[in-house]
Design an enzyme around this catalytic site. Structure first.
Site, PDB file in Angstrom:
ATOM      1  N   HIS A  64       0.810  -1.218   0.000  1.00  0.00           N
ATOM      2  CA  HIS A  64       0.000   0.000   0.000  1.00  0.00           C
ATOM      3  C   HIS A  64       0.845   1.269   0.000  1.00  0.00           C
ATOM      4  CE1 HIS A  64       0.230  -0.284   4.530  1.00  0.00           C
ATOM      5  NE2 HIS A  64       0.283   1.023   4.411  1.00  0.00           N
ATOM      6  N   ASP A 108       0.071  -7.771   1.695  1.00  0.00           N
ATOM      7  CA  ASP A 108       0.536  -6.378   1.672  1.00  0.00           C
ATOM      8  C   ASP A 108       2.066  -6.353   1.673  1.00  0.00           C
ATOM      9  OD1 ASP A 108       0.543  -3.634   1.751  1.00  0.00           O
ATOM     10  OD2 ASP A 108       0.031  -3.477   3.884  1.00  0.00           O
ATOM     11  N   SER A 201       4.331   2.579   7.938  1.00  0.00           N
ATOM     12  CA  SER A 201       4.082   1.514   6.962  1.00  0.00           C
ATOM     13  C   SER A 201       5.347   1.089   6.226  1.00  0.00           C
ATOM     14  CB  SER A 201       3.076   2.000   5.910  1.00  0.00           C
ATOM     15  OG  SER A 201       1.777   1.936   6.390  1.00  0.00           O
TER      16      SER A 201
END
Length: 249
Positions: A64, A108, A201
């Protein structure tokens, strides 16, 4: 429970802007030489993520953390300064896992092939990856690191780190309906105010010197536990992908 992709603070409205590792401390400069700071050009502006160097020409991060173009900064401690140790390398190719699902954040994981090889030195090194599909035991102590805010009104440009423990899968499956134990790791004690949060992230979960996880998502208020992509589940894809693309010059 609201889910929060641990996205860059710059993409969030001011009232929710935060990107800190909660309850962490400043890392000793260049003590985590595998860390990568990603500067991402998106349709709505610049953003940032974490990542980690796994080969001289490949960085591993979260799927992402995609964008129109990405520049990787290696060897950084303070990302707002031009340190002599820093290497800025553009990404040649961003390779998301083919089964990545942005709706439920499964798979992910993304490999970034750099335009040129990084020069390894004391400030820039690769991080080892799992050699087996063995699972981490609950209670295993690991380290996370990332850049961002250290509070809603306090910014930091210096790398922060925190120790977090692996939790039982039930801790995350109770909180997140989309949690999948086969490909994800539950990390962070709910009784401690320590966790990854917005802006972290793509950064690594490092256990016994091995990159075992990738920061993926967590709860909307930043309370632990958070969910990490389980790297060991994707080793065949990682090896196959890096073999497919020759070492950059």
């Amino acid at each position: 429970m609201h889910l929060l992709l641990l996205l860059p603070a710059l993409l969030l409205p001011p009232r929710t802007e935060a990107g800190e590792i909660i309850g962490g401390k400043e890392a000793r400069p260049h003590s985590r030489p595998y860390m990568a700071y990603l500067q991402i050009q998106t349709p709505v502006g610049l953003s940032s993520c974490g990542g980690f160097l796994v080969r001289e020409d490949f960085v591993l991060t979260a799927a992402h953390c995609q964008g129109r173009s990405i520049t990787v900064k290696l060897g950084a401690h303070n990302v707002k300064k031009q340190e002599r140790t820093q290497q800025n390398i553009r990404v040649r190719r961003a390779i998301r896992h083919p089964a990545y699902n942005p709706q439920n954040n499964q798979n992910d994981i993304m490999l970034l092939q750099l335009e040129r090889r990084a020069k390894k030195n004391r400030a820039v090194q690769t991080l080892g990856l799992p050699r087996s599909r063995g699972r981490l035991s609950p209670g295993t102590q690991c380290m996370v690191a990332g850049w961002g805010r250290v509070g809603l009104n306090r910014k930091t440009e210096k790398l922060q780190e925190a120790q977090l423990r692996v939790q039982r899968d039930q801790e995350c499956s109770r909180r997140f309906r989309i949690y999948k134990s086969q490909t994800q790791i539950c990390v962070g004690n709910s009784r401690e105010r320590k966790s990854v949060f917005r802006g972290d992230s793509g950064g690594p979960l490092v256990c016994n010197g091995v990159g075992q996880g990738i920061v993926s998502y967590g709860s909307n208020d930043g309370t632990p536990p958070a969910v990490f992509t389980r790297v060991s589940s994707f080793m065949p894809w990682i090896r196959r992908t890096m073999r497919r693309f020759k070492q950059s010059d």
